[in-house]
Enzyme design. Structure first.
Site, short mmCIF file in Angstrom:
data_model
loop_
_atom_site.label_atom_id
_atom_site.label_comp_id
_atom_site.label_asym_id
_atom_site.label_seq_id
_atom_site.Cartn_x
_atom_site.Cartn_y
_atom_site.Cartn_z
N CYS A 167 0.40 3.00 3.52
CA CYS A 167 0.74 2.45 4.85
C CYS A 167 1.68 1.24 4.79
O CYS A 167 1.96 0.65 5.83
CB CYS A 167 -0.53 2.10 5.62
SG CYS A 167 -1.30 0.56 5.08
N CYS B 233 -8.19 -5.14 -10.58
CA CYS B 233 -7.78 -4.02 -11.42
C CYS B 233 -7.40 -2.86 -10.50
O CYS B 233 -8.27 -2.25 -9.89
CB CYS B 233 -8.97 -3.65 -12.32
SG CYS B 233 -8.59 -2.36 -13.49
N CYS C 160 -5.49 0.63 6.24
CA CYS C 160 -5.72 2.08 6.30
C CYS C 160 -6.99 2.51 5.57
O CYS C 160 -7.36 3.68 5.61
CB CYS C 160 -4.52 2.84 5.74
SG CYS C 160 -4.37 2.76 3.94
N CYS D 91 0.85 -1.20 0.00
CA CYS D 91 0.00 0.00 0.00
C CYS D 91 0.89 1.25 0.00
O CYS D 91 1.79 1.37 0.84
CB CYS D 91 -0.89 -0.01 1.23
SG CYS D 91 -1.90 1.46 1.42
N CYS E 98 -7.32 -1.17 1.00
CA CYS E 98 -6.36 -1.66 1.98
C CYS E 98 -7.08 -1.91 3.31
O CYS E 98 -7.79 -1.04 3.81
CB CYS E 98 -5.26 -0.62 2.17
SG CYS E 98 -4.13 -1.00 3.51
FE FE Z 1 -2.94 1.01 3.44
#
Ligand code: FE
Length: 159
Positions: free
Chosen positions: A77, A145, A125, A74, A122
């Site tokens: 994060c 995607c 976060c 990510c 995610c």
């Molecule tokens: Fe994240």
């Protein structure tokens, strides 16, 4: 009397609104920041995609043509989200994977375009990543995607 009723009604409507808003915010992500803080910590593109569920222009991500062993984390994060070995060329113009790292990605229903899509974000976060479609390769049938700007690629270290 009428005025008082109006005031009470207005207060009621506002209190409903704010509690609906609170519920949306109350998803318990391990990492939470104020909007101002996210804006400060992310680039404008990252902020638009991750925090505002925007979409990057297709065929623009430098990650599109990377097919190396490693991990995609990510961009907000650093949580590990996808593995390089499950990345494939879907031809869509966005980085595509046939599966996510289970448990690190969470899913939601998105009706913004007037039909139902599965949104993914995610799980740490809450940052928006992209969508999952059922037109993926034979391996899983899924096409994740993903906006490249929402990811960072960490190449596998040579042993
Ligand atoms: Fe994240």
């Amino acid at each position: 009397m009428k005025n008082i009723l109006l005031v009470v009604l207005t207060l009621f409507i506002f209190s409903c609104n704010s509690s609906a808003q609170d519920k949306k915010e109350a998803k318990n992500y391990k990492i939470t920041k104020s909007d101002v803080q996210w804006k400060a910590d992310l680039s404008e593109m990252q902020y638009n995609v991750l925090r505002k569920a925007g979409t990057e222009r297709p065929f623009t991500s430098p990650l599109n043509k990377i097919y190396k062993e490693g991990t995609y984390v990510c961009a907000a994060c650093d949580t590990e989200l996808f593995e390089g070995k499950y990345k494939y060329d879907s031809g869509s113009g966005w980085p595509s994977f046939d599966r996510e790292i289970e448990g690190n990605v969470a899913f939601d229903t998105d009706r913004k375009l007037g039909y139902t899509r599965t949104e993914e974000h995610c799980a740490t976060c809450g940052g928006h990543l992209g969508h999952v479609f059922n037109d993926g390769p034979e391996t899983t049938g899924k096409r994740h995607c993903i906006n490249g700007v929402a990811l960072k690629f960490i190449p596998k270290k040579k042993e």
